[in-house]
Design a protein around this motif. Sequence first.
Motif, PDB file in Angstrom:
ATOM      1  N   MET A 158       0.830  -1.205   0.000  1.00  9.65           N
ATOM      2  CA  MET A 158       0.000   0.000   0.000  1.00  9.65           C
ATOM      3  C   MET A 158       0.864   1.254   0.000  1.00  9.65           C
ATOM      4  SD  MET A 158      -1.314   2.645   2.063  1.00  9.65           S
ATOM      5  CE  MET A 158      -1.399   2.123   3.782  1.00  9.65           C
ATOM      6  N   THR A 159       0.480   2.230  -0.843  1.00  7.53           N
ATOM      7  CA  THR A 159       1.123   3.541  -0.868  1.00  7.53           C
ATOM      8  C   THR A 159       0.065   4.615  -0.637  1.00  7.53           C
ATOM      9  OG1 THR A 159       2.815   2.794  -2.440  1.00  7.53           O
ATOM     10  CG2 THR A 159       2.472   5.168  -2.242  1.00  7.53           C
ATOM     11  N   LYS A 160       0.309   5.508   0.295  1.00  3.43           N
ATOM     12  CA  LYS A 160      -0.607   6.615   0.543  1.00  3.43           C
ATOM     13  C   LYS A 160      -0.497   7.634  -0.585  1.00  3.43           C
ATOM     14  CE  LYS A 160      -2.476   5.839   4.692  1.00  3.43           C
ATOM     15  NZ  LYS A 160      -3.952   5.852   4.936  1.00  3.43           N
ATOM     16  N   THR A 161      -1.657   8.194  -0.967  1.00  2.00           N
ATOM     17  CA  THR A 161      -1.689   9.247  -1.976  1.00  2.00           C
ATOM     18  C   THR A 161      -2.451  10.442  -1.420  1.00  2.00           C
ATOM     19  OG1 THR A 161      -3.797   8.592  -2.998  1.00  2.00           O
ATOM     20  CG2 THR A 161      -1.806   7.429  -3.725  1.00  2.00           C
ATOM     21  N   THR A 166      -3.200   3.509  -2.882  1.00  2.00           N
ATOM     22  CA  THR A 166      -3.104   2.704  -4.098  1.00  2.00           C
ATOM     23  C   THR A 166      -2.278   1.459  -3.800  1.00  2.00           C
ATOM     24  OG1 THR A 166      -2.503   2.700  -6.442  1.00  2.00           O
ATOM     25  CG2 THR A 166      -1.046   3.893  -4.957  1.00  2.00           C
ATOM     26  N   ARG A 167      -2.628   0.361  -4.454  1.00  3.23           N
ATOM     27  CA  ARG A 167      -1.908  -0.906  -4.305  1.00  3.23           C
ATOM     28  C   ARG A 167      -1.697  -1.523  -5.685  1.00  3.23           C
ATOM     29  NH1 ARG A 167      -5.135  -0.420   0.189  1.00  3.23           N
ATOM     30  NH2 ARG A 167      -4.321  -1.216   2.187  1.00  3.23           N
ATOM     31  N   PRO A 168      -0.467  -1.626  -6.157  1.00  7.32           N
ATOM     32  CA  PRO A 168      -0.239  -2.353  -7.404  1.00  7.32           C
ATOM     33  C   PRO A 168      -0.456  -3.846  -7.166  1.00  7.32           C
ATOM     34  CG  PRO A 168       1.850  -1.680  -6.420  1.00  7.32           C
ATOM     35  CD  PRO A 168       0.764  -1.063  -5.588  1.00  7.32           C
ATOM     36  N   VAL A 169      -1.178  -4.500  -8.054  1.00 11.04           N
ATOM     37  CA  VAL A 169      -1.445  -5.934  -7.928  1.00 11.04           C
ATOM     38  C   VAL A 169      -0.555  -6.712  -8.892  1.00 11.04           C
ATOM     39  CG1 VAL A 169      -3.209  -7.738  -8.093  1.00 11.04           C
ATOM     40  CG2 VAL A 169      -3.793  -5.502  -7.125  1.00 11.04           C
TER      41      VAL A 169
END
Length: 259
Positions: A158-161, A166-169
Amino acid sequence: MKMTLLALGALVTAGFVQTDDLPSAVYSPTNQAVKKDGGRESRQLAKGSTLDLAELTIHTSTLGPGQMNHPLQGYNDAEELVIVKEGTLTATVKDSTKALGPGGLALIVAGDKQSFRNATKVPATYYVLKFKAKDPVDVQRGQAGGGSFLKDWSQFKMTKTDKGETRPVFDRPSSVFKRFDVHATVLNPGKASHPPHTHRAEEIILMTKGNGEMLIGDKSHKATTGDVILLRSNVPHAFTNTGSTPCGYFAIQWHSNAE
């Protein structure tokens, strides 16, 4: 006035005649009939073709405690993307088995077999998206791109924006697409994903929580938890969280050899 064969041929050549049948729209499980097979329930959300897909099938399945969907089986001409909605699913793909909770995901490339079992005491519900591309299947490309896999929600970084999370799958070649791209987004209340835009790639938005509105063309459509939104090629679109709590969804894009 009758159209001559010559005129019809000109229209086809110019690209004015569509050969696919699934429109950009919000597809809701609550609007679909329930099909029961023993204690198993399923709802078909969509089935048809698109610009790049010979067939797209989307359905939900609910397995009762102790139930299995079927023995190991797979497709040589299609891929499946499975996303858990509720409960815990014990997923077996090829020779790997893993328990997946809500938001957990399985990609099954062409030629590999899958089976799902509910080993808990409460129902488990999941989405199955089956993709059969108009491009030829390339099993070697799919295996070189990483092959089939199972991942639980906790494994997505998870990355905060400034809008939420957002989470790259995954973003890689697969057996039916030259590029297959999936990420998960969380939008805070009142936030929009981006200004209205278009792109050649077709896209699916799978709502996991909350409420919002999807602009499709020049019309806004309400969407809520459980809905699936199909966005066709080059259709202007943008999503806004219109609720009072965070809104989450998977964004699923596929890219064909025609791009």
